[in-house]
Motif scaffolding. Structure first.
Motif, PDB file in Angstrom:
ATOM      1  N   THR A  78      27.393  57.894 -56.561  1.00 52.92           N
ATOM      2  CA  THR A  78      27.349  59.085 -55.570  1.00 52.92           C
ATOM      3  C   THR A  78      27.822  58.833 -54.180  1.00 52.92           C
ATOM      4  OG1 THR A  78      25.131  58.468 -54.798  1.00 52.92           O
ATOM      5  CG2 THR A  78      25.380  59.927 -56.596  1.00 52.92           C
ATOM      6  N   THR A  79      28.008  57.524 -53.909  1.00 57.47           N
ATOM      7  CA  THR A  79      28.752  57.380 -52.502  1.00 57.47           C
ATOM      8  C   THR A  79      29.914  56.346 -52.520  1.00 57.47           C
ATOM      9  OG1 THR A  79      26.880  55.583 -52.375  1.00 57.47           O
ATOM     10  CG2 THR A  79      26.275  57.552 -51.319  1.00 57.47           C
TER      11      THR A  79
ATOM     12  N   ARG B  37      23.562  63.764 -59.994  1.00 57.50           N
ATOM     13  CA  ARG B  37      23.659  64.340 -58.396  1.00 57.50           C
ATOM     14  C   ARG B  37      23.913  65.724 -58.603  1.00 57.50           C
ATOM     15  NH1 ARG B  37      29.356  62.844 -55.506  1.00 57.50           N
ATOM     16  NH2 ARG B  37      29.945  63.432 -57.640  1.00 57.50           N
ATOM     17  N   GLY B 308      17.949  63.235 -53.164  1.00 55.02           N
ATOM     18  CA  GLY B 308      19.268  63.387 -52.588  1.00 55.02           C
ATOM     19  C   GLY B 308      19.297  63.555 -51.387  1.00 55.02           C
ATOM     20  N   ILE B 416      22.367  59.579 -53.849  1.00 55.00           N
ATOM     21  CA  ILE B 416      21.280  59.751 -54.567  1.00 55.00           C
ATOM     22  C   ILE B 416      20.411  58.203 -54.734  1.00 55.00           C
ATOM     23  CG2 ILE B 416      20.247  59.935 -56.913  1.00 55.00           C
ATOM     24  CD1 ILE B 416      21.042  62.667 -56.069  1.00 55.00           C
TER      25      ILE B 416
END
Lengths: 99, 441
Positions: A78-79, B37, B308, B416
């Motif tokens: 996600t990052t 996500r 999140g 996340i």
């Protein structure tokens, strides 16, 4: 010969961990893969990509080896700033290995 | 009983689900649409508009599937509700009214645990506390098969939820149809492997598998999604609709068995800890594989929660160099940008697409004809985020020779992380909405 000739591979992601399955086309090749695909070999091959520990599970019943690579996704799906945030294409980096 | 799977992720194709519903003779069609996500992104849409937050393709899917569902025994189970199952159900009802179709929708809630968490909760990945993260957007617990049982006992033809664990979407109808007790752990473990194999839809039937000349798959353009005929002990025969493309083989099943499995001896879901290591796959005939041999090693005591949070911004810029000496020119361009702005970002990447971007290093020496330079920087500062693309674009007149096709982009990052919550903290609820002779109840 290349691992590509003996086995197929699929990766999956969980947070910043990567799962890599190596599945022998022929069950009789599993012992060779178990001998050649050690955690140390993988660590060396994926140096700079996998920053954490690597775990290995051998699944006799389906002729497969499962590797769990920790800290492998540049902070996680996600990052991550990388192009392939899931590490999906990394399965084919493993198939480059000589066995 | 027969369960088919019509989607393997939020953006999946719709046609295979239509074929399954029309020709699959299914008892249940599961539409699995939530990745790690996805629900946090849905939560952001809900924050912007309280009537949104369900799957963006819900309307398109239901417009296609609702008419095919009428007069059939098949029931649909889906986590397309995402962050807002109630709004998702209302949308389904409004489509049914418009199409003049009678349908009853059950809504299962309880996964949203944002209000239950305190700053003291431990974050699993980082060892930090929840309070260390700024701007939490969502917290959804992975709830299990148990959550769906009241809905299944009703006559609702569609069951819509949020963050139910993927395999549990399949295990719940097995518990319901076969009357399993929640303590029949081995049966639930065997049912869990069936759900785990099905949950990615096309990935079981040759999608994400094909490699021309090595692992050839026929009919990829018409790839069919799988279904399983499940016995009362949880063993199952997997197949797909005759005439659809793709392949269901020992090799496709093995790849999917291990997909995203962190420990094959202990696969955790809210329902069970299952041992996949002694699984038995039997080839019966073309596109028919029997699965058995999975048992339980225990039952989890807590539920996993996906949290999140706002993780800042990514600024991106891309430009192409081609022809003689393309790689050194692209590398020079990358060095120029890194020198100019690299120090402004908490994380900064220079990728040469076609050489080192996919795996973050070069596994072979190659001399490609063209290279696409890609620069990415992470920051909380919106000005710095847009600066990445601006600087890459400025390479036209401030960089090496022959750069072309610059593009720029800024994306908001939703990170996340995970924690665990006591199951008692999660309050499950089942609601119903109905479209009956053009009247909504």
């Amino acid at each position: 010969m290349k691992l590509y000739n003996l086995a197929h591979c699929r990766t999956g992601d969980k947070g910043n961990s990567l799962t890599m399955s190596v599945i022998a086309y022929k069950q009789e090749d599993l012992p060779l893969l178990v001998e050649k695909l050690t955690v140390d070999v993988l660590k060396q091959h994926l140096e700079g990509i996998v920053l954490g520990k690597i775990e290995r599970y051998v699944l006799e019943s389906i002729g497969a080896i499962q590797f769990i690579c920790h800290q492998a996704l540049d902070t996680g799906v996600t990052t991550s700033l990388t192009m392939d945030t899931h590490g999906k294409s990394l399965s084919y980096s493993l198939l480059e290995l000589e066995v | 009983m027969r369960i088919g799977v019509g989607t393997g992720f939020a953006g999946d194709r719709i046609e295979p689900a239509e074929i399954l519903l029309e020709k699959g003779n299914l008892d249940y069609l599961v539409l699995e649409c939530l990745a790690e996500r996805t629900i946090a992104l849905a939560q952001k849409r809900k924050l912007a508009n309280n009537n949104l937050g369900y799957d963006p393709l819900l309307e398109k899917r239901m417009r296609s599937l609702l008419p095919k569902l009428a007069n059939k025994k098949t029931r649909i189970i889906s986590n397309m509700g995402a962050a807002n199952p109630i709004a998702g159900a209302e949308k389904i009802i409004s489509i049914a009214q418009e199409l003049n179709i009678n349908v009853k929708v059950a809504i299962v809630t309880g996964d949203d645990v944002l209000s239950k968490l305190t700053d003291n909760y431990d974050i699993w990945e980082s060892g930090k506390k929840l309070g260390d993260y700024e701007e939490i957007l969502s917290a959804n617990a992975y709830i299990g098969a148990k959550a769906l049982l009241d809905a299944l006992k009703s006559d609702a033809q569609i069951i819509i939820t949020g963050r139910v664990a993927d395999p549990s979407l399949f295990v719940a109808p097995m518990i319901h149809e076969f009357g399993w007790s929640l303590d029949e752990l081995d049966k639930i473990a065997q049912g869990t492997v069936v759900g785990h194999l099905l949950e990615c839809a096309g990935q079981l039937t040759g999608g994400y598998f094909a490699d021309p000349g090595i692992k050839d798959i026929e009919g990829m353009a018409t790839l069919g999604f799988p279904f399983a005929d499940i016995d009362s002990d949880g063993t199952a025969i997997f197949s797909k609709v005759e005439g659809t493309g793709g392949e269901l083989s020992l090799a496709t099943m093995k790849e999917q068995l291990l997909y995203e499995v962190l420990n094959p001896h202990a696969y955790y879901t809210p329902d069970i800890i299952a041992d996949f290591s002694k699984v038995k796959f039997e080839y019966l005939k073309k596109d028919h594989i029997k699965v058995s041999g999975v048992s339980a090693v225990g039952k989890p005591e807590t539920l996993k929660v996906s949290i999140g949070y706002n993780a800042g911004l990514i600024g991106e810029g891309e430009i192409t160099y081609a022809g003689p000496n393309a790689v050194p020119r692209a590398k020079l361009a990358g060095e120029i940008i890194r020198t100019r702005i690299g120090h402004l970002y908490s994380d900064f990447r220079v990728d040469l697409i076609g050489l080192n971007s996919a795996h973050r290093k070069e596994f072979r020496d190659t001399d490609p004809y063209e290279i696409r330079l890609r620069i990415a920087g992470k920051t909380n500062n919106p000005n710095y985020a847009s600066l990445v693309g601006e600087e890459v674009e400025a390479l036209y007149t401030n960089g090496p020779a022959g750069g072309g096709g610059a593009r720029k982009n800024v994306v908001e990052l939703v990170g996340i992380v995970s924690t665990f919550i006591d199951e008692q903290e999660v309050v499950l609820n089942t609601l119903f909405k109905e479209c009956n002779s053009n009247e909504t109840v």
